[in-house]
Scaffold this motif. Structure first.
Motif, short mmCIF file in Angstrom:
data_model
loop_
_atom_site.label_atom_id
_atom_site.label_comp_id
_atom_site.label_asym_id
_atom_site.label_seq_id
_atom_site.Cartn_x
_atom_site.Cartn_y
_atom_site.Cartn_z
N LEU A 1 28.98 37.03 35.71
CA LEU A 1 28.51 36.96 37.10
C LEU A 1 29.67 37.11 38.20
O LEU A 1 29.47 37.55 39.22
N SER A 2 30.55 36.51 37.77
CA SER A 2 31.59 36.20 38.83
C SER A 2 32.70 37.63 38.92
O SER A 2 33.48 37.80 39.81
N PRO B 1 30.25 40.06 47.70
CA PRO B 1 30.79 39.36 46.41
C PRO B 1 32.39 39.47 46.74
O PRO B 1 32.96 40.54 46.84
N SER C 1 28.25 32.65 33.47
CA SER C 1 28.87 32.79 34.52
C SER C 1 29.96 33.46 34.98
O SER C 1 30.14 34.03 36.09
N VAL D 1 30.04 34.56 45.36
CA VAL D 1 29.95 35.05 43.84
C VAL D 1 28.67 36.19 43.81
O VAL D 1 28.76 37.37 43.26
N ARG D 2 27.45 35.74 44.48
CA ARG D 2 26.33 36.58 44.57
C ARG D 2 25.94 36.71 45.95
O ARG D 2 25.85 35.89 46.73
N PRO E 1 31.90 40.97 39.74
CA PRO E 1 31.92 41.56 41.02
C PRO E 1 32.62 40.95 42.17
O PRO E 1 33.48 41.56 42.94
N ARG F 1 29.56 25.49 42.17
CA ARG F 1 28.84 26.40 42.67
C ARG F 1 27.38 26.10 43.49
O ARG F 1 26.89 25.33 43.06
#
Lengths: 428, 102
Positions: free
Chosen positions: A114-115, B5, A111, B21-22, A117, B63
């Motif tokens: 993934l954070s 993001p 994770s 985040v995404r 960006p 999340r």
């Protein structure tokens, strides 16, 4: 290792650079393709102090023991890790240049990558380290750390952490209880994972405690699978209980264990316990003689309790780094804040037990690393030799740079959940 | 609503704040408490109320995921409203796995 043998290996009269060379940590410090590097701190003097508190505390409780400092390098020794300069030995952390200094960044969880960006921009399919290097370059450390921590990332500004005079802090939570009448071994519930907390539990087991490792079935300690021999060093002698923290019945069982324990060791953040309804205030109300050893990145209290941190990034944040010829930082040792914190936590737990309990032992990685960083070395020594062996000379003493070593094997860890039925039966 | 993001949003009707985040695979509205969220620096629109059907609350540090578009947001401040995308309540992602080696 006997007390005598340790004195022979780490004679206190040796100057700091010689002891650094003999510790096995120096071999883990420096570029992969160059010489191992000195550390500007008398790290082994700090380790001596932490070990002395454990040995004194155990003796005061009538359980004399000795602590083998090879625990500092045993993860690297058992998993074959080597020095990699500005990449941590374990590979998940890096030192990255920012506008006004150096940043330690650790991305060990899927994770985390993934954070990146969301933290620094960059494409979602880009190598996160390329995005980190580019994103950090023009920005200030304070902003990078604040925004990274907002995304639950383990980031720290190198050398900006506080030096601390105390390796742990004791917070009075309840009145304590007189347990001297009981001859039973103290009961330790070890809810922690990874390195620092489990090491603390293992040191308390060596001091005569009965230690029960409690794991969540949905989030077991990953070290069991990732590094079995290292896991054995940290867990042999502990019972293993597996509970489902999502199950109300198992939460009642866990609460019952905490009410009966002399010591509980945790390594999750305060909000994880709040979300389970296991706040320290409530637990201490039912068990005023408890010692709660809280392993955190930057301390249990207040906003700091939300910070994420691991052994490599926190050690670098505290300034426990070496430097290359150009003055750029290099990681020192392997996840150095982890074993330092395990030692500090065990010493603090024994001290709190000796005072009748009723304390939260606030054992942060930042506090233990900051304590070690308060031991300055007066000399770096001289490193010489080559690929067939490096040596250090200082004050007329010469020592070969020792490889990382592990403590001797003392048995296998219990299988996951092996003691669940028996322990729950005894609690009824 | 540009859910890039790192973009930060606050609820129009409760204390909730979130960081994307995404991003979503296709444009979608991020909502909380039944109302579109607003950019962190903007004023909250007046006169909106928490929709009782979207009042299960949000939890700091969790999340949240929209399975349909892949939108993922980290709750940076908890509140009374439910996070949603185009009326679909977001689901909490499993707790982050511990690293096997740090």
């Amino acid at each position: 290792m006997s007390r005598l043998a340790r004195k022979a290996t780490f004679a206190a009269a040796d100057p700091a650079p010689i002891r650094w060379a003999l510790s096995g940590l120096m071999a883990l410090t420096g570029p992969a393709d160059g010489p191992p590097r000195p550390l500007g701190f008398d790290l082994m003097a700090a380790v001596d102090t932490l070990i002395a508190e454990i040995e004194t505390g155990a003796a005061r409780l009538g359980r004399p023991m000795t602590v083998d400092p090879r625990l500092l390098t045993e993860r690297a020794a058992l998993t074959g890790l080597t020095r990699q300069g500005r990449t941590s030995c374990g590979g998940a952390a890096r030192l990255v240049e920012a506008r006004d200094g150096w940043l330690a960044v650790n991305l060990p969880r899927d994770s985390d990558r993934l954070s990146v960006p969301a933290w620094l921009g960059g494409g979602l399919d880009e190598d996160p380290w390329i995005a980190v290097a580019r994103g950090a370059r023009g920005r200030f450390l304070d902003d990078l750390v604040a925004e990274g921590r907002g995304l639950d990332l383990a980031v720290a500004a190198v050398g900006r952490g506080n030096r601390s005079r105390e390796p742990v802090r004791l917070h009075r939570m309840a009145a304590g209880a007189d347990r001297r009448r009981t001859s039973m071994a103290p009961l330790v519930i070890d809810l922690s994972a990874l390195w620092a907390g489990p090491l603390c539990g293992q040191l308390l087991a060596a001091a005569g405690a009965r230690v029960i490792k409690v794991e969540s079935v949905s989030r077991p300690d990953p070290v069991r699978q990732a590094a079995p021999e290292f896991f054995d060093r940290l867990q042999a002698g502990k019972a293993s209980v597996a509970l489902d923290f999502r199950d109300p019945g198992d939460l009642v069982r866990l609460r019952a264990m905490l009410h009966r324990a002399d010591v509980v060791i945790t390594s999750a953040r305060p909000r994880a316990f709040a979300q389970l309804g296991l706040e320290p205030e409530a637990i201490f109300a039912g068990n005023p003689g408890l010692v709660w050893v809280a392993i955190t990145a930057q301390g249990w209290m207040g906003q700091a309790g939300n910070a994420v941190g691991f052994g490599d990034d926190v050690a670098a944040g505290a300034g426990l780094v070496a430097f290359d010829g150009a003055g750029r930082p290099l990681f020192a040792g392997d996840a150095l804040a982890d074993p330092l914190t395990g030692l500090a936590a065990a010493g603090g737990a024994l001290r709190a037990m000796g005072q009748g309990g009723g304390f939260l032992v606030d054992a942060s990685l930042g506090g233990a690393a900051g304590f070690a960083a308060s031991f300055a070395a007066t000399s770096d020594g001289l490193v010489f030799g080559g690929e067939d062996g490096w040596q250090v000379a200082c004050d007329g003493r010469v020592a070969a740079v020792a490889e990382p070593r592990a403590r001797p094997w003392r048995g296998a860890a219990a299988a996951f959940g092996a003691d669940t039925a028996e322990v729950l039966e005894r609690l009824r | 609503m540009q859910l890039t993001p790192g973009s930060r949003w606050k609820s129009a009707v409760c204390d909730t704040e979130a960081v994307v985040v995404r991003p979503p695979s296709s444009p979608v509205a991020l909502e909380c408490g039944g109302q579109p969220m607003v950019a962190i620096k903007d004023e909250r629109p007046a006169g909106l109320a928490l929709d009782p059907d979207f009042s299960a609350g949000s939890l700091l540090g969790k999340r949240y995921l929209d399975a349909e578009t892949g939108l993922e947001a980290l709750c940076s401040k908890g509140g009374a409203g439910t996070l949603a995308a185009a009326g679909r309540p977001l689901t909490i992602k499993e707790a982050k796995k511990l690293p096997s080696s740090d």
